[in-house]
Design a protein around this motif. Sequence first.
Motif: not given
Length: 579
Positions: A119-121, A124, A127-129, A132-133, A164, A167, A174
Amino acid sequence: MQFIEFAKEDLVHGKIRRPCKNCKVEKWFPVNVVEAHTLFKGFYKSYKKRIFHGKEDMIHRVVGSDGGNTSEGSLNNESGFDDEWIEEPVTYESDAEYDDSTKEEEAKYKKLLEASEEKLYEGCTNFSKLSFLLHLFHLKCMNHWSIESFNMLLKLILDAFPQILDFPSSFYYSKKMIKDLGLGYEKIDACPNNCMLYLGEFLEKDKCHVCGTSRWAKTKGKGGITSDPGTDTHKKGVPAKVMRYFPLIPRLKRIYMSPETAEYMRWHDTERLGEDDKKILRHPSDALAWKAFDERHRDFAFDPRSVRLGFASDGFNPYRLMNTTYSTWPVMLIPYNLPPWLCMKPSSFIFSTLIPGKASLGNDIDVYLQPLVHELKLLWTGVEAFDAFEGKKFNLHAALLWTINDFPGYAMLPGLSTKGYSACPICIDSTPSDRFGNKICYCSYRKWLPSDHPYRIQGDKFCEKYGTNEWGKAPSRPSGTDILSEQEKVEYVYGKSKAPQKKRQRGDNDNNDVQHESAFGTKRSIFFDLVYWEHNILRHNLDVMHMEKNVSENILGTLLSMDKSRDSRDDRKALENGE
């Protein structure tokens, strides 16, 4: 290709050393992987004496059954290799090391799977990390963000949402996180005149071997490239033309690394129609072309995981009204193994090639299809892949069943005529055509009707030049073997710089002094490099959307005398008078 055939004599568990610039003969891979990788990366220049490739018995003599104590004479006299080439006994890595590439792919997939589930946070759910990226990268591409603006946005997000964790904080990190998705592509330089690609033996060349045009674009006040005499060093500029190729094999492997999609890829075999519904066509697997292919290539069809692909391409103008003459050609592949509600979804399409403009390619499109055809040949023999649904490795095969294109694209891909007196790719020289005024009209179309159809004897209701009744038979459809045998006689030279050649006119024969041009087209289609292509009973499909739009517009424009009418007053008078 000659090197690969030579190296196949030295297979060890189906693998050989990879002599590309990156691996430098230090790693072992399957033959098809070595072939594809060396094609794109080029040979390791220092590897000029093939001591790690050749006959298997030479390697055994070097290693020897007694640990490498082989006599000097046996090397020189029997194998034909000199002592100075062998500095130490050649040894093999363990069997576990042979599977490094497959294990590395599995590790990457597991890493991506974990990132997609993280999970992103905390709390949440949207979105997952990873997702979302990917959304951020999509926005960057769609809105043309600079790398600096992307870094500023990431910094703002991390400052505003400290919950977060872990990340990426910059564009660089990224890209490292999403590179394992396998969405990369190969940049391949091309001749500006569409003569050749700088691949394989031409990878390091600076000018086209066909027309002599420089590989590099000229900038204001500067040349394309400067060389130091007597050395191999070059100061290279910007390539004049670059195509983007998205390797097919990694993408097909990725499909089978997901248990869900790997199961869906068997749908065409597990969800067959019942006895009462055999005449219903709900999927390409129910079509005669698919069944005929399976009947001819039973080894391929035995494994339901063997991938059937469709090829679709068309030109479009990415600049809209800014430049009306520019034409870019994307190539898409459709995996037909998937069920009908998935195989035609945009998310299931495989982006294969992006061919740059400016002008339409015509017959020269084959130059840019070389990497794709090369991979298709490798996939026909099979590549090692991992099936996540069954949890084991298998030999992945794939074949191209047909192409989908509009009528002008039909002329480009198979090299057949779609205009003039012989505009029908099926009838070829038997196309029933005549000139009326300034137009070429195609008559005698009633011969395709059943022999007892009433329209055949109602000639007064059809405007034709010869006779009133139609008793002729439709011409037979040429087979792929017929077309190949004729096209192999054509000596077509790719590129715009070639000398103009006289076109084959109606009435010309093979005894003319001009170069022979086949009645079946102007070139030998590159798809005939695929051993199965000539036996496919359906090789090219017409895009119905173009037919509906263009034909409807022309009919309405003609009937209502609109701007899009295809007839002029003089043409209509000539048609009425039969001139």
